[in-house]
Each structure stands twice: as C-alpha cells, then as structure tokens.
Design an enzyme around this catalytic site. Structure first.
Site, PDB file in Angstrom:
ATOM      1  CE  LYS A   1      -3.552  -2.141   2.917  1.00  0.00           C
ATOM      2  NZ  LYS A   1      -4.060  -2.194   4.289  1.00  0.00           N
ATOM      3  N   GLY A   2       2.091   1.110   0.463  1.00  0.00           N
ATOM      4  CA  GLY A   2       2.925   2.277   0.797  1.00  0.00           C
ATOM      5  C   GLY A   2       3.169   3.285  -0.302  1.00  0.00           C
TER       6      GLY A   2
ATOM      7  CD  GLU B   1       8.225  -1.078  -2.973  1.00  0.00           C
ATOM      8  OE1 GLU B   1       7.230  -0.399  -2.663  1.00  0.00           O
ATOM      9  OE2 GLU B   1       8.530  -2.095  -2.356  1.00  0.00           O
ATOM     10  CG  ASP B   2       6.807   1.984   0.102  1.00  0.00           C
ATOM     11  OD1 ASP B   2       7.569   1.103  -0.363  1.00  0.00           O
ATOM     12  OD2 ASP B   2       6.052   1.767   1.074  1.00  0.00           O
TER      13      ASP B   2
ATOM     14  CG  ASP C   1      14.697  -1.510   5.372  1.00  0.00           C
ATOM     15  OD1 ASP C   1      15.902  -1.713   5.561  1.00  0.00           O
ATOM     16  OD2 ASP C   1      13.905  -1.411   6.318  1.00  0.00           O
TER      17      ASP C   1
ATOM     18  CE  LYS D   1      14.317   2.845   6.338  1.00  0.00           C
ATOM     19  NZ  LYS D   1      13.709   1.916   7.321  1.00  0.00           N
TER      20      LYS D   1
ATOM     21  CG  PHE E   1       9.810   2.459  10.899  1.00  0.00           C
ATOM     22  CD1 PHE E   1       9.927   1.327  10.109  1.00  0.00           C
ATOM     23  CD2 PHE E   1       8.539   2.996  11.105  1.00  0.00           C
ATOM     24  CE1 PHE E   1       8.806   0.737   9.534  1.00  0.00           C
ATOM     25  CE2 PHE E   1       7.421   2.416  10.540  1.00  0.00           C
ATOM     26  CZ  PHE E   1       7.559   1.285   9.750  1.00  0.00           C
TER      27      PHE E   1
ATOM     28  NE  ARG F   1      -1.217   2.403   4.861  1.00  0.00           N
ATOM     29  CZ  ARG F   1      -0.208   1.583   4.604  1.00  0.00           C
ATOM     30  NH1 ARG F   1       0.814   2.006   3.906  1.00  0.00           N
ATOM     31  NH2 ARG F   1      -0.207   0.340   5.035  1.00  0.00           N
TER      32      ARG F   1
HETATM   33  P1  5GP Z   1      12.636  -4.329   2.095  1.00  0.00           P
HETATM   34  O1  5GP Z   1      12.140  -5.594   1.483  1.00  0.00           O
HETATM   35  O2  5GP Z   1      13.486  -3.496   1.159  1.00  0.00           O
HETATM   36  O3  5GP Z   1      13.347  -4.604   3.399  1.00  0.00           O
HETATM   37  O4  5GP Z   1      11.410  -3.475   2.539  1.00  0.00           O
HETATM   38  C1  5GP Z   1      10.599  -2.894   1.639  1.00  0.00           C
HETATM   39  C2  5GP Z   1       9.220  -2.640   2.205  1.00  0.00           C
HETATM   40  O5  5GP Z   1       9.230  -2.538   3.637  1.00  0.00           O
HETATM   41  C3  5GP Z   1       8.733  -1.323   1.704  1.00  0.00           C
HETATM   42  O6  5GP Z   1       7.983  -1.471   0.541  1.00  0.00           O
HETATM   43  C4  5GP Z   1       7.898  -0.799   2.865  1.00  0.00           C
HETATM   44  O7  5GP Z   1       6.575  -1.266   2.743  1.00  0.00           O
HETATM   45  C5  5GP Z   1       8.515  -1.425   4.091  1.00  0.00           C
HETATM   46  N1  5GP Z   1       9.458  -0.506   4.755  1.00  0.00           N
HETATM   47  C6  5GP Z   1      10.802  -0.533   4.774  1.00  0.00           C
HETATM   48  N2  5GP Z   1      11.322   0.454   5.499  1.00  0.00           N
HETATM   49  C7  5GP Z   1      10.267   1.149   5.972  1.00  0.00           C
HETATM   50  C8  5GP Z   1      10.139   2.333   6.781  1.00  0.00           C
HETATM   51  O8  5GP Z   1      11.096   2.973   7.241  1.00  0.00           O
HETATM   52  N3  5GP Z   1       8.872   2.744   7.030  1.00  0.00           N
HETATM   53  C9  5GP Z   1       7.776   2.095   6.550  1.00  0.00           C
HETATM   54  N4  5GP Z   1       6.597   2.598   6.869  1.00  0.00           N
HETATM   55  N5  5GP Z   1       7.845   1.001   5.784  1.00  0.00           N
HETATM   56  C10 5GP Z   1       9.089   0.536   5.505  1.00  0.00           C
END
Ligand code: 5GP
Length: 177
Positions: free
Chosen positions: A43-44, A99-100, A103, A131, A152, A165
């Site tokens: 959803k992000g 993508e939002d 991480d 990040k 975060f 959101r």
């Molecule tokens: P990854 O797979 O790269 O670890 O994480 C990606 C997903 O984790 C993103 O699409 C998002 O939904 C969530 N995410 C990662 N870091 C954050 C953050 O700092 N805040 C929020 N709200 N969601 C995050």
C-alpha cells in the site's frame, strides 16, 4: 497508540513535490510517444504513485500490485508475499514499477524477478526512498528520490501499524529502531 509516538519531519512536502516533478520529467522523456504500464506497489507507494503519474506526459495504464513483507512490525520479516496480482498481462509492454522505499532490498528484488519473468518489453524501477546502509541483497533501482538513514519513517503513504499514511511529509518515528 499513534498519538504517543513522536514524529520528526525528515522530508518536507515541498521537497517531495520538487523531487516528484523531477522524476516525472525524466520519465516523460523516456516514455515520450509510448504507452507505459505504471505499477503501484500497495500500500505504501499509493501517494507517491498518484503524484508521480500525474507528472508523466505519456499514455499511462495503471496497475496495482500487492506485496507484504513486514506484517505489522517495523523490521522486515525477510519473507515477501504476493497479496494482490496485476489485472492484466505485461508481456511486451513498457513497465514502470513504483515502490515507496527500499530497505533490505528483498521486496524490490522479488518484484523485479517476478515482473521480469512475465517478459515486459522494458522494466524501469523507481523508489521514493532508499536506506543504503540496510541493503542486504543487490538490487538496481533506476530512479531514487531520496537516500535516508536507517530510521523507520512514515507519512506520504508509508505507515506504522496502519497509521500515519495521511501525513503529507516524510517523518521519522522516534524510538522504534
Ligand atoms: P525491504 O524488502 O526493502 O526490506 O522493505 C521494503 C518494504 O518494507 C517497503 O515497501 C515498505 O513497505 C517497508 N518498509 C521498509 N522500510 C520502511 C520504513 O522505514 N517505514 C515504513 N513505513 N515502511 C518501511
């Protein structure tokens, strides 16, 4: 309770809007005279996506893809699950993935592999936030809005346990990491 958490602004509304216009211009050049299937990763990314596609001067078809990797925590579970699939095939189409945040990179990696397997004509990836210090897997992102520290963040579509959101800027939540 969300009202007990302290939010500190990290990226202002104005900075977000300048960056979205900048990425939009680059994408308009790229897709000039073409049709592109723009995929919103739910959803992000819904707010970033809504603003970004309005800045793309091309024929845009909207699609929505649902993935889940956090299950209500502030740390990635490392497991990516498809919760909503695309409505139509993307074979031989120009595809833009929106993508939002990247991480660990696991979600972006999963999305790229899943979409590439469907044989699009081209696949361009875009993430509002990255990040860099958290990356666990290699993943290439074509357009990145902002690099941020290992904190975060919420707002502009990003949540903490479903909240925040609707905040129009990106904020850091104190005391979660
Ligand atoms: P990854 O797979 O790269 O670890 O994480 C990606 C997903 O984790 C993103 O699409 C998002 O939904 C969530 N995410 C990662 N870091 C954050 C953050 O700092 N805040 C929020 N709200 N969601 C995050």
């Amino acid at each position: 309770m969300p009202s007990q958490l302290k939010l500190t602004e990290l990226i202002s509304e104005e900075a977000l809007s300048v960056k979205v216009r900048e990425i939009g211009r680059a994408l308009s050049d790229k897709y000039k005279g073409k049709e592109v299937v723009a995929i919103c990763v739910l959803k992000g990314s819904f707010m970033f996506y809504a603003d970004l596609i309005r800045e793309i001067n091309a024929d845009v078809v909207s699609e929505f893809f649902g993935v889940s990797s956090y299950q209500n925590s502030s740390r990635s579970s490392g497991e990516v699950r498809l919760t909503l699939d695309l409505h139509s095939p993307i074979e031989d189409k120009h595809v833009l993935l929106v993508e939002d945040i990247v991480d660990t990179g696991l979600t972006m990696n999963y999305l790229q592999k899943t979409l590439a397997a469907r044989k699009p004509k081209s696949l361009t990836t875009c993430a509002l936030l990255l990040k860099p210090s958290c990356l666990k897997v290699e993943c290439h992102v074509d357009h990145i809005g902002f690099e941020i520290p290992d904190e975060f963040v919420v707002g502009y579509g990003l949540d903490y346990q479903g909240y925040f959101r609707n905040i129009p800027y990106i904020a850091q939540v104190e005391g979660l990491i």
